[in-house]
Design a protein around this motif. Structure first.
Motif, PDB file in Angstrom:
ATOM      1  N   UNK A  58      -9.139 -19.307  -2.058  1.00 58.44           N
ATOM      2  CA  UNK A  58      -9.592 -19.846  -2.330  1.00 58.44           C
ATOM      3  C   UNK A  58     -11.092 -19.531  -2.575  1.00 58.44           C
ATOM      4  N   UNK A  59     -12.242 -18.349  -2.586  1.00 58.38           N
ATOM      5  CA  UNK A  59     -12.895 -18.313  -2.767  1.00 58.38           C
ATOM      6  C   UNK A  59     -12.550 -16.959  -3.965  1.00 58.38           C
ATOM      7  N   UNK A  60     -11.767 -17.275  -4.571  1.00 58.32           N
ATOM      8  CA  UNK A  60     -11.712 -15.786  -6.053  1.00 58.32           C
ATOM      9  C   UNK A  60     -12.202 -14.654  -5.954  1.00 58.32           C
ATOM     10  N   UNK A  61     -11.102 -14.469  -4.324  1.00 58.66           N
ATOM     11  CA  UNK A  61     -11.619 -12.912  -3.729  1.00 58.66           C
ATOM     12  C   UNK A  61     -10.496 -12.145  -4.066  1.00 58.66           C
ATOM     13  N   UNK A  62      -8.997 -12.390  -4.359  1.00 61.42           N
ATOM     14  CA  UNK A  62      -7.903 -11.089  -4.031  1.00 61.42           C
ATOM     15  C   UNK A  62      -8.458 -10.374  -5.861  1.00 61.42           C
ATOM     16  N   UNK A  63      -8.563 -11.036  -6.675  1.00 58.37           N
ATOM     17  CA  UNK A  63      -8.670 -10.265  -8.310  1.00 58.37           C
ATOM     18  C   UNK A  63     -10.146  -8.872  -7.709  1.00 58.37           C
ATOM     19  N   UNK A  64     -11.227  -9.098  -7.199  1.00 59.02           N
ATOM     20  CA  UNK A  64     -12.292  -8.602  -7.079  1.00 59.02           C
ATOM     21  C   UNK A  64     -11.981  -7.109  -6.365  1.00 59.02           C
ATOM     22  N   UNK A  65     -11.611  -7.669  -5.228  1.00 63.98           N
ATOM     23  CA  UNK A  65     -10.403  -7.190  -3.805  1.00 63.98           C
ATOM     24  C   UNK A  65      -9.821  -5.578  -4.882  1.00 63.98           C
ATOM     25  N   UNK A  66      -8.411  -5.892  -5.678  1.00 65.70           N
ATOM     26  CA  UNK A  66      -8.209  -5.032  -6.671  1.00 65.70           C
ATOM     27  C   UNK A  66      -8.578  -4.309  -7.570  1.00 65.70           C
ATOM     28  N   UNK A  67      -9.792  -5.049  -7.811  1.00 67.64           N
ATOM     29  CA  UNK A  67     -10.742  -4.242  -8.930  1.00 67.64           C
ATOM     30  C   UNK A  67     -11.773  -3.474  -8.336  1.00 67.64           C
ATOM     31  N   UNK A  68     -12.181  -4.039  -7.136  1.00 65.24           N
ATOM     32  CA  UNK A  68     -12.704  -2.528  -6.311  1.00 65.24           C
ATOM     33  C   UNK A  68     -11.937  -0.986  -6.213  1.00 65.24           C
ATOM     34  N   UNK A  69     -10.831  -1.588  -5.080  1.00 70.22           N
ATOM     35  CA  UNK A  69     -10.147  -0.524  -5.509  1.00 70.22           C
ATOM     36  C   UNK A  69      -9.210   0.483  -6.124  1.00 70.22           C
ATOM     37  N   UNK A  70      -9.266  -0.097  -7.384  1.00 65.01           N
ATOM     38  CA  UNK A  70      -8.776   0.656  -9.041  1.00 65.01           C
ATOM     39  C   UNK A  70      -9.634   1.469  -9.393  1.00 65.01           C
ATOM     40  N   UNK A  71     -11.082   0.660  -9.033  1.00 64.21           N
ATOM     41  CA  UNK A  71     -12.198   1.880  -9.374  1.00 64.21           C
ATOM     42  C   UNK A  71     -12.913   2.663  -8.370  1.00 64.21           C
ATOM     43  N   UNK A  72     -11.579   2.685  -6.882  1.00 64.94           N
ATOM     44  CA  UNK A  72     -11.551   3.725  -6.410  1.00 64.94           C
ATOM     45  C   UNK A  72     -13.380   3.996  -5.280  1.00 64.94           C
ATOM     46  N   UNK A  73     -12.921   2.308  -4.890  1.00 67.19           N
ATOM     47  CA  UNK A  73     -13.892   2.446  -3.482  1.00 67.19           C
ATOM     48  C   UNK A  73     -13.799   2.203  -2.193  1.00 67.19           C
ATOM     49  N   UNK A  74     -14.234   2.237  -1.409  1.00 70.51           N
ATOM     50  CA  UNK A  74     -13.673   3.228   0.020  1.00 70.51           C
ATOM     51  C   UNK A  74     -13.641   1.602   0.616  1.00 70.51           C
ATOM     52  N   UNK A  75     -12.714   1.553   0.762  1.00 69.40           N
ATOM     53  CA  UNK A  75     -11.793  -0.092   1.898  1.00 69.40           C
ATOM     54  C   UNK A  75     -11.376   0.427   2.630  1.00 69.40           C
ATOM     55  N   UNK A  76     -12.180  -0.105   4.312  1.00 65.59           N
ATOM     56  CA  UNK A  76     -11.492  -0.250   6.095  1.00 65.59           C
ATOM     57  C   UNK A  76     -10.721  -1.877   5.785  1.00 65.59           C
ATOM     58  N   UNK A  77      -9.280  -1.779   5.901  1.00 65.06           N
ATOM     59  CA  UNK A  77      -9.178  -2.934   6.417  1.00 65.06           C
ATOM     60  C   UNK A  77      -9.126  -2.792   8.171  1.00 65.06           C
ATOM     61  N   UNK A  78      -9.261  -4.442   8.616  1.00 59.49           N
ATOM     62  CA  UNK A  78      -9.840  -3.662  10.360  1.00 59.49           C
ATOM     63  C   UNK A  78      -8.710  -4.808  11.138  1.00 59.49           C
ATOM     64  N   UNK A  79      -7.717  -4.784  11.314  1.00 57.89           N
ATOM     65  CA  UNK A  79      -6.461  -5.478  12.641  1.00 57.89           C
ATOM     66  C   UNK A  79      -6.072  -6.621  11.468  1.00 57.89           C
ATOM     67  N   UNK A  80      -6.336  -7.638  10.624  1.00 55.39           N
ATOM     68  CA  UNK A  80      -5.652  -8.499  10.060  1.00 55.39           C
ATOM     69  C   UNK A  80      -6.176  -8.364   8.508  1.00 55.39           C
ATOM     70  N   UNK A  81      -7.279  -8.224   8.847  1.00 54.60           N
ATOM     71  CA  UNK A  81      -7.561  -7.146   6.963  1.00 54.60           C
ATOM     72  C   UNK A  81      -6.164  -5.639   6.810  1.00 54.60           C
ATOM     73  N   UNK A  82      -6.613  -5.078   7.284  1.00 51.64           N
ATOM     74  CA  UNK A  82      -5.501  -4.316   7.053  1.00 51.64           C
ATOM     75  C   UNK A  82      -3.777  -4.797   6.725  1.00 51.64           C
ATOM     76  N   UNK A  83      -3.738  -5.749   7.931  1.00 52.33           N
ATOM     77  CA  UNK A  83      -2.088  -6.352   7.592  1.00 52.33           C
ATOM     78  C   UNK A  83      -1.802  -6.661   6.006  1.00 52.33           C
ATOM     79  N   UNK A  84      -3.910  -7.637   6.185  1.00 51.77           N
ATOM     80  CA  UNK A  84      -3.844  -7.837   4.305  1.00 51.77           C
ATOM     81  C   UNK A  84      -3.551  -6.850   3.038  1.00 51.77           C
ATOM     82  N   UNK A  85      -3.652  -5.606   3.302  1.00 53.91           N
ATOM     83  CA  UNK A  85      -3.378  -4.292   2.643  1.00 53.91           C
ATOM     84  C   UNK A  85      -2.354  -4.088   2.040  1.00 53.91           C
ATOM     85  N   UNK A  86      -1.102  -4.841   3.192  1.00 51.64           N
ATOM     86  CA  UNK A  86      -0.140  -4.403   2.685  1.00 51.64           C
ATOM     87  C   UNK A  86       0.503  -6.035   1.417  1.00 51.64           C
ATOM     88  N   UNK A  87       2.074  -5.223   1.724  1.00 51.57           N
ATOM     89  CA  UNK A  87       2.773  -6.378   0.544  1.00 51.57           C
ATOM     90  C   UNK A  87       3.423  -7.852   0.916  1.00 51.57           C
TER      91      UNK A  87
END
Lengths: 205, 251
Positions: A58-87
């Motif tokens: 809803x906040x159009x944040x899925x693509x930016x998160x992919x962009x950040x990951x592709x750029x090699x940003x350090x990313x830390x998912x916490x709790x549910x945030x970890x699970x969201x990193x998965x498929x």
């Protein structure tokens, strides 16, 4: 500066407080451009998987998160945030971010020994570390972390697993690291100095 | 619970309408314990497993949660924080979560399946704690004033069916007594519920809490154990040593 993805799901203040206590600037944001450009991103989250994915979308944040990951940003998912990193997750129908090759499944309610296990799993566990990883290396003494979860991640690639706990005779994956992507099922922001040490290691990456 | 390497011991802090920390006896007589910020800071230094803060006047007096005040309290907490008192609407919880509260403790709300369901739907079951107070075999709400007509187990089961992820089972009669917990009730409820059970009421020392864990509780909570010392109940904030500090770490 650390950007904390603020999408209406999660304990933003606790993370900001702890990073601040450690002397790092951590700023909540839902700004797509800021997230796509960030060096350090924390993806928090509590609650239901689909609800969280919908809030990101809803906040159009899925693509930016992919962009950040592709750029090699350090990313830390916490709790549910970890699970969201998965498929995907058994808890929902929507796909996850798919940044880590993993699926999330419900915690078993019965252990290998046939004994009842409480779900959700709430409490402190000592972390076991199957390998060296950037966020967990520096601790020389045993570390305990606080958990509140009903689901857990299963990695397709064993080398992605950075931390496990023993529950009902099973090793449960509770920390993942793949290149610059990290996820923890527990709450470092609620785990006293054990969590401080992890968050400080992340901030210094 | 053997895989949880350390039983969870939870100090329960009771706030009154004047924002003072108090300790009650049988939900009645109150003793002043201290300023909430000082006490939270002490518990922070002692690295407590979790804190539970309950506003014991908000439900009956009907005043709103002061989110600024809760934010200040939560800002001091580098441990899990549960908050209760005056929760009657799911909309109250968004600011609580944003301010660092991860669990909501329902008192009278325990009898409201719609509220429990709404909270669990948005924040997940593990954020919803049903506090079941009981005396004489009946569950009571509104600070022990109103009889629900249900047994504590029946109310706890209904709350879990509605979506509660954790249940506090609190003996009103033992509140502040410091003579030990109601192990029979704790054992019964823990055996019947699929979710973690937190024992509360009656403990005066860590050994009492350990008995509740042995009886089947996933966690044991107390006000008196962590607030008072000695027969004369001198106020002293204490907490058992962190097991990870010992040589070798794991117990």
């Amino acid at each position: 500066m650390i950007r904390i993805v603020d999408y209406g799901v999660g304990n933003i203040a606790s993370l900001v407080n702890m990073f601040g206590h450690l002397g790092f600037d951590a700023v909540p944001t839902d700004d797509a451009a800021a997230i796509a450009r960030a060096d350090h991103l924390v993806l928090p989250g509590v609650g239901a998987f689909d609800h969280a994915m919908r809030q990101l979308a809803a906040r159009d944040l899925v693509a930016p998160l992919h962009d950040a990951a592709a750029r090699g940003a350090h990313m830390l998912g916490v709790c549910l945030g970890m699970q969201l990193l998965g498929r995907s997750s058994e808890e929902g129908k929507l796909p996850g971010l798919g940044l880590i090759d993993a699926v999330t499944v419900r915690l078993p309610a019965i252990g290998r020994d046939g004994k009842k296990l409480s779900v959700p799993n709430i409490g402190w566990h000592m972390l076991e570390k199957p390998r060296m990883s950037p966020l967990l290396d520096n601790a020389t003494r045993p570390e305990r972390f606080y958990f509140v979860h009903s689901y857990h991640m299963i990695c397709a690639e064993p080398n992605d697993v950075a931390g496990t706990i023993l529950r009902g005779g099973d090793q449960v994956t509770v920390a993942v690291s793949r290149d610059t992507l990290h996820g923890v099922q527990f709450h470092p922001e609620k785990s006293h100095r054990h969590g401080m040490s992890l968050l400080e290691a992340f901030a210094r990456l | 619970m053997s895989d949880i390497e350390r039983p969870r011991y939870i100090p329960v802090l009771l706030l009154d309408r004047q924002r003072r920390l108090v300790k009650t006896v049988a939900f009645g007589e109150r003793t002043y314990v201290g300023d909430p910020f000082n006490v939270i800071r002490l518990f922070n230094e002692k690295e407590v497993d979790e804190l539970c803060i309950l506003d014991i006047d908000a439900g009956r007096d009907g005043y709103e949660i002061d989110h600024g005040f809760v934010a200040e309290l939560a800002g001091e907490c580098f441990m899990p924080l549960a908050y209760g008192g005056g929760l009657r609407d799911v909309r109250q919880c968004a600011p609580l979560v944003r301010n660092g509260v991860e669990k909501f403790v329902l008192g009278a709300g325990t009898t409201n399946p719609a509220l429990i369901g709404a909270l669990a739907g948005v924040y997940g079951s593990s954020s919803v704690v049903a506090c079941v107070d009981y005396r004489g075999g009946h569950a009571f709400v509104d600070g022990g004033q109103r009889d629900t007509g249900l047994s504590p187990l029946a109310l706890a089961k209904a709350a879990v069916a509605a979506g509660a992820g954790e249940v506090i089972i609190q003996s009103i009669e033992r509140d502040g007594a410091r003579t030990g917990m109601d192990l029979a009730m704790i054992g019964t409820v823990a055996a019947e519920l699929p979710v973690p059970v937190i024992a509360l009421g009656g403990a005066g020392e860590v050994a009492h809490l350990a008995e509740a864990i042995d009886a089947g509780a996933a966690a044991a909570a107390s006000g008196s154990t962590f607030s008072f010392i000695g027969r004369l109940r001198a106020v002293l904030v204490t907490y058992p040593e962190d097991l990870t500090d010992k040589t070798g770490g794991a117990p």
